[in-house]
Scaffold this active site. Structure first.
Site, PDB file in Angstrom:
ATOM      1  N   TYR A 153      12.073  13.835  13.528  1.00 40.87           N
ATOM      2  CA  TYR A 153      13.020  12.785  13.165  1.00 40.87           C
ATOM      3  C   TYR A 153      14.436  13.331  13.342  1.00 40.87           C
ATOM      4  O   TYR A 153      15.175  13.526  12.366  1.00 40.87           O
ATOM      5  CB  TYR A 153      12.800  12.334  11.719  1.00 40.87           C
ATOM      6  CG  TYR A 153      11.428  11.787  11.424  1.00 40.87           C
ATOM      7  CD1 TYR A 153      10.882  10.756  12.197  1.00 40.87           C
ATOM      8  CD2 TYR A 153      10.667  12.282  10.370  1.00 40.87           C
ATOM      9  CE1 TYR A 153       9.624  10.245  11.932  1.00 40.87           C
ATOM     10  CE2 TYR A 153       9.400  11.776  10.098  1.00 40.87           C
ATOM     11  CZ  TYR A 153       8.890  10.766  10.874  1.00 40.87           C
ATOM     12  OH  TYR A 153       7.632  10.264  10.612  1.00 40.87           O
ATOM     13  N   ASP A 160      13.931  10.671   0.902  1.00 39.32           N
ATOM     14  CA  ASP A 160      12.755  11.459   0.533  1.00 39.32           C
ATOM     15  C   ASP A 160      13.044  12.959   0.627  1.00 39.32           C
ATOM     16  O   ASP A 160      12.679  13.751  -0.249  1.00 39.32           O
ATOM     17  CB  ASP A 160      11.563  11.152   1.445  1.00 39.32           C
ATOM     18  CG  ASP A 160      11.389   9.687   1.797  1.00 39.32           C
ATOM     19  OD1 ASP A 160      12.395   8.972   1.912  1.00 39.32           O
ATOM     20  OD2 ASP A 160      10.239   9.277   2.001  1.00 39.32           O
ATOM     21  N   SER A 231      11.565   5.688  -2.065  1.00 40.37           N
ATOM     22  CA  SER A 231      12.646   6.553  -1.585  1.00 40.37           C
ATOM     23  C   SER A 231      13.776   6.612  -2.610  1.00 40.37           C
ATOM     24  O   SER A 231      14.393   7.665  -2.823  1.00 40.37           O
ATOM     25  CB  SER A 231      13.166   6.071  -0.225  1.00 40.37           C
ATOM     26  OG  SER A 231      13.889   4.853  -0.335  1.00 40.37           O
ATOM     27  N   GLY A 233      13.331   6.280  -5.789  1.00 45.45           N
ATOM     28  CA  GLY A 233      12.804   7.136  -6.849  1.00 45.45           C
ATOM     29  C   GLY A 233      12.949   8.611  -6.527  1.00 45.45           C
ATOM     30  O   GLY A 233      13.344   9.414  -7.383  1.00 45.45           O
ATOM     31  N   TRP A 234      12.658   8.999  -5.272  1.00 40.66           N
ATOM     32  CA  TRP A 234      12.866  10.396  -4.860  1.00 40.66           C
ATOM     33  C   TRP A 234      14.317  10.798  -5.072  1.00 40.66           C
ATOM     34  O   TRP A 234      14.611  11.905  -5.547  1.00 40.66           O
ATOM     35  CB  TRP A 234      12.513  10.586  -3.389  1.00 40.66           C
ATOM     36  CG  TRP A 234      11.099  10.453  -2.942  1.00 40.66           C
ATOM     37  CD1 TRP A 234      10.638   9.663  -1.922  1.00 40.66           C
ATOM     38  CD2 TRP A 234       9.935  11.172  -3.415  1.00 40.66           C
ATOM     39  NE1 TRP A 234       9.283   9.819  -1.749  1.00 40.66           N
ATOM     40  CE2 TRP A 234       8.832  10.754  -2.646  1.00 40.66           C
ATOM     41  CE3 TRP A 234       9.744  12.116  -4.414  1.00 40.66           C
ATOM     42  CZ2 TRP A 234       7.536  11.242  -2.858  1.00 40.66           C
ATOM     43  CZ3 TRP A 234       8.455  12.612  -4.634  1.00 40.66           C
ATOM     44  CH2 TRP A 234       7.378  12.181  -3.859  1.00 40.66           C
TER      45      TRP A 234
END
Length: 396
Positions: A153, A160, A231, A233-234
């Protein structure tokens, strides 16, 4: 503080941990067919011809550590050591890790190594920490200095990855490197706030493509088009972990992590479902057909709130019950007993962007990923949230 009844959590977590430990041993028989972690490992092993060192395990390991710290039950500590004994060789080699695969997801399980080194004094754990740090030193970066999420990527920042790598990196700086590179970590989080925070929606986008070429990226901003709960939450957990790990020597950074956390949390809470007290998979689109109240991301929000109350970032009198009500809602609505057996349901199995055209970041994409029961990321996040609840209650 609210009075709560969540007694099925602990036996459920214990059953899962027995299975989790056995998953690290290819020769062991499955402990419980409920849990998908071993299935995930088997599929990964078949695809790669070997088991994986992966980020999912790190979530479980941290949950087990916190449960041990608050309960003193040696079962949790033994689960950690037995699992890691299958992964860390006597010479400190991390089995099943390809050190040339530069991927932030490979860092998260290393967080438990600091704890094991401090508890045991075994040099193999310190050597494993340095192996992962060497990978971070070689990791490619965007022009802003942010780590790429993975080499597959390129030029991409994902929320994340902030959780996977930056708390591990900062713990190394604080404990072993006199905060030499703490400014690097702070700079990366600062750029995330600058590039990925929506002032209009008060939420952070899932990802950013510096080159603005990916199918999922806006051609002007480089941002993905949707706000994905897990994401977010991360990101919240990354911020509160960075606050906890930073110290008085880097006080301004320490203070800013708290401010970013409170800003991000206040935005998230605008989207809490008033009836269920949980959060939707696509957090800002509750009315979209097929959207659902997702377990893992909701647990991460609860974990972050409860930990922030413990650390004094949030006022306990104002916020503790809000964190507890999310955890209680998960227990009441997402823990289900089927034929006498407990399950944790409504977990998004996986979601990501690219690397080709197959995961385009659309509403349809995020709602097409499987919704499953008893999956490791959901269980691990619920373990962490429950442990933080117990710690807060015990004033630990």
């Amino acid at each position: 503080m609210m009075n709560n009844t969540m007694e099925a959590f602990e036996p459920y977590f214990r059953d899962y941990l027995v299975h989790f430990v056995k998953s690290a041993d290819p020769k062991a028989e499955l402990a419980d067919s409920r849990f998908s972690f071993r299935d995930h490992m088997i599929k990964a092993a078949q695809a790669n011809s070997k088991p994986l060192w992966n980020y999912e395990a790190g979530v479980t390991l941290m949950g087990a550590r916190w449960l041990y710290e608050v309960t003193g039950d040696e079962f949790y500590r033994n689960c950690i050591t037995e699992f890691m004994d299958h992964h860390i060789a006597e010479d400190g080699t991390i089995k099943y890790l390809d050190v040339n695969e530069l991927n932030l997801d490979k860092i998260n399980s290393g967080k438990i190594l600091y704890y094991l080194y401090e508890q045991t004094g075994e040099e193999r754990f310190k050597k494993a920490i340095e192996t992962l740090m060497d990978m971070l030193h070689r990791h490619p970066r965007t022009s802003t200095g942010n780590f790429w999420h993975k080499t597959i990527y390129p030029y991409q920042i994902w929320l994340d990855g902030l959780y996977m790598a930056l708390p591990f990196y900062l713990e190394h700086e604080v404990k072993y490197n006199n905060n030499e590179n703490s400014g690097d970590i702070f700079s990366q989080m600062s750029h995330v706030h600058e590039l990925m925070y929506s002032k209009k929606d008060h939420l952070h986008y899932h990802a950013y493509d510096e080159k603005k070429v990916m199918i999922w990226a806006d051609k002007e901003t480089g941002l993905s088009h949707n706000f994905w709960l897990r994401s977010i939450g991360w990101h919240l957990m990354a911020l509160i972990d960075l606050y906890e790990l930073s110290n008085e020597e880097i006080f301004e950074q320490h203070k800013q992590y708290a401010e970013w956390f409170k800003e991000a949390l206040n935005g998230v809470m605008e989207y809490q479902d008033k009836e269920s007290k949980l959060f939707y998979q696509l957090i800002a689109l509750p009315e979209v057909e097929g959207n659902y109240l997702e377990t893992s991301g909701s647990a991460m929000v609860a974990c972050s709130i409860l930990k922030a109350c413990r650390l004094g970032v949030l006022q306990e009198e104002k916020w503790a019950d809000r964190g507890i009500e999310i955890l209680q809602a998960l227990y009441d609505q997402k823990m289900v007993c089927i034929d006498g057996v407990w399950h944790l349901k409504d977990i998004c199995e996986v979601a990501g962007l690219g690397p080709g055209n197959e995961r385009d970041g659309s509403v349809e994409y995020y709602l097409s990923e499987p919704v499953v029961m008893d999956e490791v990321k959901g269980i691990g996040a619920a373990m962490m949230a429950y442990a933080q609840y117990l710690k807060l209650k015990a004033h630990i």
